[in-house]
Write a protein that holds these residues in place. Structure first.
Motif, PDB file in Angstrom:
ATOM      1  N   GLU A 103       1.855  -8.307   0.540  1.00  0.00           N
ATOM      2  CA  GLU A 103       1.379  -8.848  -0.738  1.00  0.00           C
ATOM      3  C   GLU A 103       2.202  -8.305  -1.898  1.00  0.00           C
ATOM      4  N   LEU A 104       2.613  -7.066  -1.771  1.00  0.00           N
ATOM      5  CA  LEU A 104       3.422  -6.437  -2.808  1.00  0.00           C
ATOM      6  C   LEU A 104       4.877  -6.889  -2.751  1.00  0.00           C
ATOM      7  N   GLY A 105       5.301  -7.355  -1.582  1.00  0.00           N
ATOM      8  CA  GLY A 105       6.692  -7.730  -1.407  1.00  0.00           C
ATOM      9  C   GLY A 105       7.595  -6.525  -1.224  1.00  0.00           C
ATOM     10  N   VAL A 106       7.061  -5.474  -0.587  1.00  0.00           N
ATOM     11  CA  VAL A 106       7.847  -4.266  -0.333  1.00  0.00           C
ATOM     12  C   VAL A 106       7.737  -3.917   1.150  1.00  0.00           C
ATOM     13  N   THR A 107       8.607  -3.048   1.620  1.00  0.00           N
ATOM     14  CA  THR A 107       8.552  -2.600   3.009  1.00  0.00           C
ATOM     15  C   THR A 107       7.437  -1.574   3.179  1.00  0.00           C
ATOM     16  N   LYS A 108       7.009  -1.404   4.424  1.00  0.00           N
ATOM     17  CA  LYS A 108       5.992  -0.378   4.684  1.00  0.00           C
ATOM     18  C   LYS A 108       6.529   1.004   4.344  1.00  0.00           C
ATOM     19  N   ALA A 109       7.834   1.204   4.525  1.00  0.00           N
ATOM     20  CA  ALA A 109       8.442   2.491   4.193  1.00  0.00           C
ATOM     21  C   ALA A 109       8.293   2.792   2.703  1.00  0.00           C
ATOM     22  N   ALA A 110       8.463   1.765   1.881  1.00  0.00           N
ATOM     23  CA  ALA A 110       8.304   1.945   0.437  1.00  0.00           C
ATOM     24  C   ALA A 110       6.857   2.272   0.093  1.00  0.00           C
ATOM     25  N   LEU A 111       5.942   1.635   0.815  1.00  0.00           N
ATOM     26  CA  LEU A 111       4.518   1.899   0.595  1.00  0.00           C
ATOM     27  C   LEU A 111       4.159   3.319   1.027  1.00  0.00           C
ATOM     28  N   TYR A 112       4.744   3.762   2.163  1.00  0.00           N
ATOM     29  CA  TYR A 112       4.473   5.098   2.683  1.00  0.00           C
ATOM     30  C   TYR A 112       4.894   6.197   1.711  1.00  0.00           C
ATOM     31  N   TYR A 113       5.861   5.886   0.865  1.00  0.00           N
ATOM     32  CA  TYR A 113       6.323   6.883  -0.101  1.00  0.00           C
ATOM     33  C   TYR A 113       5.173   7.336  -0.997  1.00  0.00           C
ATOM     34  N   HIS A 114       4.243   6.398  -1.278  1.00  0.00           N
ATOM     35  CA  HIS A 114       3.121   6.703  -2.163  1.00  0.00           C
ATOM     36  C   HIS A 114       1.826   6.971  -1.378  1.00  0.00           C
ATOM     37  N   PHE A 115       1.600   6.185  -0.331  1.00  0.00           N
ATOM     38  CA  PHE A 115       0.365   6.322   0.436  1.00  0.00           C
ATOM     39  C   PHE A 115       0.684   6.165   1.927  1.00  0.00           C
ATOM     40  N   LYS A 116       0.212   7.098   2.735  1.00  0.00           N
ATOM     41  CA  LYS A 116       0.489   7.059   4.170  1.00  0.00           C
ATOM     42  C   LYS A 116      -0.468   6.127   4.918  1.00  0.00           C
ATOM     43  N   THR A 117      -1.688   5.992   4.420  1.00  0.00           N
ATOM     44  CA  THR A 117      -2.691   5.169   5.078  1.00  0.00           C
ATOM     45  C   THR A 117      -3.496   4.415   4.022  1.00  0.00           C
ATOM     46  N   LYS A 118      -4.247   3.423   4.481  1.00  0.00           N
ATOM     47  CA  LYS A 118      -5.092   2.699   3.536  1.00  0.00           C
ATOM     48  C   LYS A 118      -6.255   3.594   3.079  1.00  0.00           C
ATOM     49  N   GLU A 119      -6.624   4.569   3.923  1.00  0.00           N
ATOM     50  CA  GLU A 119      -7.637   5.531   3.511  1.00  0.00           C
ATOM     51  C   GLU A 119      -7.156   6.325   2.300  1.00  0.00           C
ATOM     52  N   ASP A 120      -5.867   6.660   2.294  1.00  0.00           N
ATOM     53  CA  ASP A 120      -5.301   7.379   1.151  1.00  0.00           C
ATOM     54  C   ASP A 120      -5.409   6.547  -0.125  1.00  0.00           C
ATOM     55  N   ILE A 121      -5.203   5.249   0.004  1.00  0.00           N
ATOM     56  CA  ILE A 121      -5.303   4.371  -1.166  1.00  0.00           C
ATOM     57  C   ILE A 121      -6.741   4.340  -1.670  1.00  0.00           C
ATOM     58  N   LEU A 122      -7.673   4.177  -0.736  1.00  0.00           N
ATOM     59  CA  LEU A 122      -9.086   4.109  -1.125  1.00  0.00           C
ATOM     60  C   LEU A 122      -9.535   5.401  -1.789  1.00  0.00           C
ATOM     61  N   VAL A 123      -9.146   6.523  -1.195  1.00  0.00           N
ATOM     62  CA  VAL A 123      -9.519   7.817  -1.771  1.00  0.00           C
ATOM     63  C   VAL A 123      -8.926   7.973  -3.168  1.00  0.00           C
TER      64      VAL A 123
END
Length: 206
Positions: A40-60
């Protein structure tokens, strides 16, 4: 160079949170995969991992941001005199915080067990309890204490309930705040006049 790096990272983090929150609400937290967020963001999972490792991390992180605003309000309240005007201002500020966090309440209600396991649910309850304490008066009657506690709960649960009503969101928020403020004010006035005793219709003991 360093002055431009932090805002860019902060903006990316906010975009991730916004998109994740949107997907959590649309299809449910449990059914949302990290891959869908990155797509949805149009980025790689690696780019997402830089900020958040899991969706739980995002929710927290979403609830941590809410908790920070509540902690700032609690700290402010503790520095103020325990006067009615201060308590009314505390309710007003809390109303804005709850209004802005309304989507998170949907997730909290739908995923109570998950959030409790992450300690997010309990942390939120503890902060609500701390805010409720700031509205109370020592040695006040049970009736007055109930009114003070109910004033805050009116904002909390009402924020979710009024979303089902037609009307301008800001007008609904202010109407809800007015009702909560009436409860708080009636408790305070009862304490001053000495009439905040048993609730109406309940006979005194003895």
């Amino acid at each position: 160079m360093g002055s431009t790096t932090t805002p860019r990272r902060s903006n990316t983090r906010q975009r991730i949170q916004d998109v994740a929150l949107k997907l959590f609400l649309e299809q449910g937290y449990e059914k949302t995969a990290l891959r869908e967020i990155s797509d949805e963001l149009g980025v790689t999972k690696a780019a997402l991992y830089y900020h958040f490792k899991t969706k739980e991390d995002i929710l927290v992180s979403l609830f941590r941001d809410l908790g920070r605003h509540m902690d700032e309000l609690i700290a402010w309240g503790k520095r103020q005199p325990r006067e009615l005007a201060v308590k009314q201002e505390l309710l007003a500020r809390c109303s804005v915080i709850f209004h802005d966090a309304a989507p998170l309440f949907d997730i909290l209600i739908a995923n109570q067990a998950t959030l409790d396991a992450l300690s997010v649910g309990q942390d939120f309850k503890d902060r609500v309890a701390a805010l409720s304490d700031l509205l109370q008066e020592e040695n006040s009657s049970l009736n007055a204490r109930v009114r003070c506690a109910t004033a805050l709960l009116t904002l909390h649960f009402g924020t979710f309930a009024i979303r089902q009503l037609d009307g301008d969101p800001e007008e609904k928020r202010l109407a809800l705040l007015a009702g909560a403020t009436e409860l708080l004010t009636s408790a305070h006035e009862g304490i001053l006049s000495g009439t905040a005793g048993p609730a109406a219709g309940v006979p005194p003991e003895g």
